[in-house]
Design a protein around this motif. Structure first.
Motif, PDB file in Angstrom:
ATOM      1  N   THR A 291      -4.363  91.345  47.878  1.00  0.00           N
ATOM      2  CA  THR A 291      -4.002  92.216  48.999  1.00  0.00           C
ATOM      3  C   THR A 291      -2.951  91.594  49.914  1.00  0.00           C
ATOM      4  N   ALA A 292      -2.698  90.295  49.782  1.00  0.00           N
ATOM      5  CA  ALA A 292      -1.833  89.575  50.724  1.00  0.00           C
ATOM      6  C   ALA A 292      -0.413  90.133  50.769  1.00  0.00           C
ATOM      7  N   VAL A 293       0.181  90.404  49.618  1.00  0.00           N
ATOM      8  CA  VAL A 293       1.566  90.876  49.594  1.00  0.00           C
ATOM      9  C   VAL A 293       1.696  92.185  50.364  1.00  0.00           C
ATOM     10  N   GLY A 294       0.835  93.129  50.082  1.00  0.00           N
ATOM     11  CA  GLY A 294       0.904  94.418  50.770  1.00  0.00           C
ATOM     12  C   GLY A 294       0.662  94.306  52.266  1.00  0.00           C
ATOM     13  N   VAL A 295      -0.309  93.482  52.649  1.00  0.00           N
ATOM     14  CA  VAL A 295      -0.638  93.301  54.067  1.00  0.00           C
ATOM     15  C   VAL A 295       0.546  92.690  54.809  1.00  0.00           C
ATOM     16  N   VAL A 296       1.133  91.644  54.249  1.00  0.00           N
ATOM     17  CA  VAL A 296       2.257  90.977  54.909  1.00  0.00           C
ATOM     18  C   VAL A 296       3.477  91.899  54.949  1.00  0.00           C
ATOM     19  N   CYS A 297       3.750  92.598  53.859  1.00  0.00           N
ATOM     20  CA  CYS A 297       4.891  93.523  53.852  1.00  0.00           C
ATOM     21  C   CYS A 297       4.717  94.626  54.887  1.00  0.00           C
ATOM     22  N   THR A 298       3.511  95.135  55.040  1.00  0.00           N
ATOM     23  CA  THR A 298       3.251  96.166  56.050  1.00  0.00           C
ATOM     24  C   THR A 298       3.558  95.638  57.442  1.00  0.00           C
ATOM     25  N   ALA A 299       3.112  94.422  57.738  1.00  0.00           N
ATOM     26  CA  ALA A 299       3.372  93.825  59.048  1.00  0.00           C
ATOM     27  C   ALA A 299       4.870  93.598  59.264  1.00  0.00           C
ATOM     28  N   VAL A 300       5.559  93.129  58.242  1.00  0.00           N
ATOM     29  CA  VAL A 300       6.996  92.873  58.358  1.00  0.00           C
ATOM     30  C   VAL A 300       7.762  94.181  58.518  1.00  0.00           C
ATOM     31  N   LEU A 301       7.422  95.188  57.742  1.00  0.00           N
ATOM     32  CA  LEU A 301       8.102  96.483  57.885  1.00  0.00           C
ATOM     33  C   LEU A 301       7.853  97.090  59.262  1.00  0.00           C
ATOM     34  N   ARG A 302       6.653  96.903  59.777  1.00  0.00           N
ATOM     35  CA  ARG A 302       6.333  97.382  61.127  1.00  0.00           C
ATOM     36  C   ARG A 302       7.228  96.667  62.141  1.00  0.00           C
ATOM     37  N   ALA A 303       7.401  95.353  61.951  1.00  0.00           N
ATOM     38  CA  ALA A 303       8.255  94.583  62.853  1.00  0.00           C
ATOM     39  C   ALA A 303       9.721  94.988  62.714  1.00  0.00           C
ATOM     40  N   LEU A 304      10.174  95.244  61.491  1.00  0.00           N
ATOM     41  CA  LEU A 304      11.554  95.681  61.295  1.00  0.00           C
ATOM     42  C   LEU A 304      11.830  97.025  61.971  1.00  0.00           C
ATOM     43  N   ALA A 305      10.812  97.865  62.038  1.00  0.00           N
ATOM     44  CA  ALA A 305      10.962  99.173  62.673  1.00  0.00           C
ATOM     45  C   ALA A 305      10.954  99.072  64.197  1.00  0.00           C
ATOM     46  N   SER A 306      10.506  97.933  64.717  1.00  0.00           N
ATOM     47  CA  SER A 306      10.494  97.709  66.165  1.00  0.00           C
ATOM     48  C   SER A 306      11.865  97.204  66.589  1.00  0.00           C
ATOM     49  N   PRO A 307      12.328  97.628  67.734  1.00  0.00           N
ATOM     50  CA  PRO A 307      13.648  97.173  68.183  1.00  0.00           C
ATOM     51  C   PRO A 307      13.684  95.659  68.388  1.00  0.00           C
ATOM     52  N   ALA A 308      14.749  95.037  67.903  1.00  0.00           N
ATOM     53  CA  ALA A 308      14.894  93.588  68.041  1.00  0.00           C
ATOM     54  C   ALA A 308      15.154  93.183  69.490  1.00  0.00           C
ATOM     55  N   ASP A 309      15.568  94.150  70.322  1.00  0.00           N
ATOM     56  CA  ASP A 309      15.880  93.814  71.716  1.00  0.00           C
ATOM     57  C   ASP A 309      14.640  93.751  72.599  1.00  0.00           C
ATOM     58  N   GLY A 310      13.472  93.994  72.020  1.00  0.00           N
ATOM     59  CA  GLY A 310      12.230  93.847  72.773  1.00  0.00           C
ATOM     60  C   GLY A 310      11.801  95.072  73.554  1.00  0.00           C
ATOM     61  N   ILE A 311      12.569  96.127  73.526  1.00  0.00           N
ATOM     62  CA  ILE A 311      12.174  97.350  74.238  1.00  0.00           C
ATOM     63  C   ILE A 311      10.939  97.916  73.548  1.00  0.00           C
ATOM     64  N   ARG A 312       9.897  98.159  74.358  1.00  0.00           N
ATOM     65  CA  ARG A 312       8.641  98.667  73.824  1.00  0.00           C
ATOM     66  C   ARG A 312       8.577 100.180  73.828  1.00  0.00           C
ATOM     67  N   SER A 313       9.112 100.791  74.848  1.00  0.00           N
ATOM     68  CA  SER A 313       9.052 102.245  74.925  1.00  0.00           C
ATOM     69  C   SER A 313      10.272 102.749  75.682  1.00  0.00           C
ATOM     70  N   GLU A 314      10.528 104.027  75.503  1.00  0.00           N
ATOM     71  CA  GLU A 314      11.643 104.637  76.214  1.00  0.00           C
ATOM     72  C   GLU A 314      11.284 106.061  76.564  1.00  0.00           C
ATOM     73  N   THR A 315      11.886 106.535  77.625  1.00  0.00           N
ATOM     74  CA  THR A 315      11.665 107.903  78.073  1.00  0.00           C
ATOM     75  C   THR A 315      13.016 108.533  78.365  1.00  0.00           C
ATOM     76  N   VAL A 316      13.231 109.714  77.810  1.00  0.00           N
ATOM     77  CA  VAL A 316      14.443 110.479  78.073  1.00  0.00           C
ATOM     78  C   VAL A 316      13.986 111.876  78.458  1.00  0.00           C
ATOM     79  N   GLY A 317      14.170 112.216  79.739  1.00  0.00           N
ATOM     80  CA  GLY A 317      13.687 113.506  80.220  1.00  0.00           C
ATOM     81  C   GLY A 317      12.189 113.605  80.054  1.00  0.00           C
ATOM     82  N   GLY A 318      11.723 114.632  79.389  1.00  0.00           N
ATOM     83  CA  GLY A 318      10.296 114.825  79.169  1.00  0.00           C
ATOM     84  C   GLY A 318       9.801 114.189  77.884  1.00  0.00           C
TER      85      GLY A 318
END
Length: 130
Positions: free
Chosen positions: A54-81
């Motif tokens: 299970t290790a490969v899938g678990v680590v890849c999931t965590a890495v893909l999740r991190a890749l989808a997160s902005p590298a600039d550290g922004i956690r959330s954003e709001t534009v209008g509503g």
């Protein structure tokens, strides 16, 4: 401390990604894989050698999740509503408790002899008819 065993490769991550990784993403993936292994071995120091299937899938999931997160550290954003959260409180790279469980060795089942104590039935207190 011996060097950490790699738990996944850039190619493993690429195989699970929804698009071809750019050179920048491949470079970031290499660093994230090293970080993920360090995190995994910190939380689960008794990972088996070789690691569980299970290790490969678990680590890849965590890495893909991190890749989808902005590298600039922004956690959330709001534009209008409209508002969206794009990163976990602790940053982009993390394991859930369920993912860590998939890295842990299976719990061994008790083996050997055991005893079962029985309790004799209580004496009857019924009296005859009458």
């Amino acid at each position: 401390m011996p060097p950490l065993v790699s738990l996944a490769s850039v190619e493993d991550v690429q195989a699970r990604a929804d698009h071809p990784l750019t050179d920048e993403e491949r470079s970031r993936t290499t660093a994230l894989l090293a970080d993920a292994a360090a995190i995994a071995y910190t939380y689960v120091p008794d990972i088996s050698t070789p690691p569980p299937p299970t290790a490969v899938g678990v680590v890849c999931t965590a890495v893909l999740r991190a890749l989808a997160s902005p590298a600039d550290g922004i956690r959330s954003e709001t534009v209008g509503g409209y508002s969206r959260t794009v990163a976990h409180e602790g940053g982009g790279l993390y394991f859930t408790e369920a993912e860590l469980d998939l890295l842990r060795p299976p719990r061994s089942q008790p083996r050997g002899a055991f005893s079962i104590w029985t309790v004799p039935p209580a004496p009857s207190t019924q009296t005859g008819g009458g």
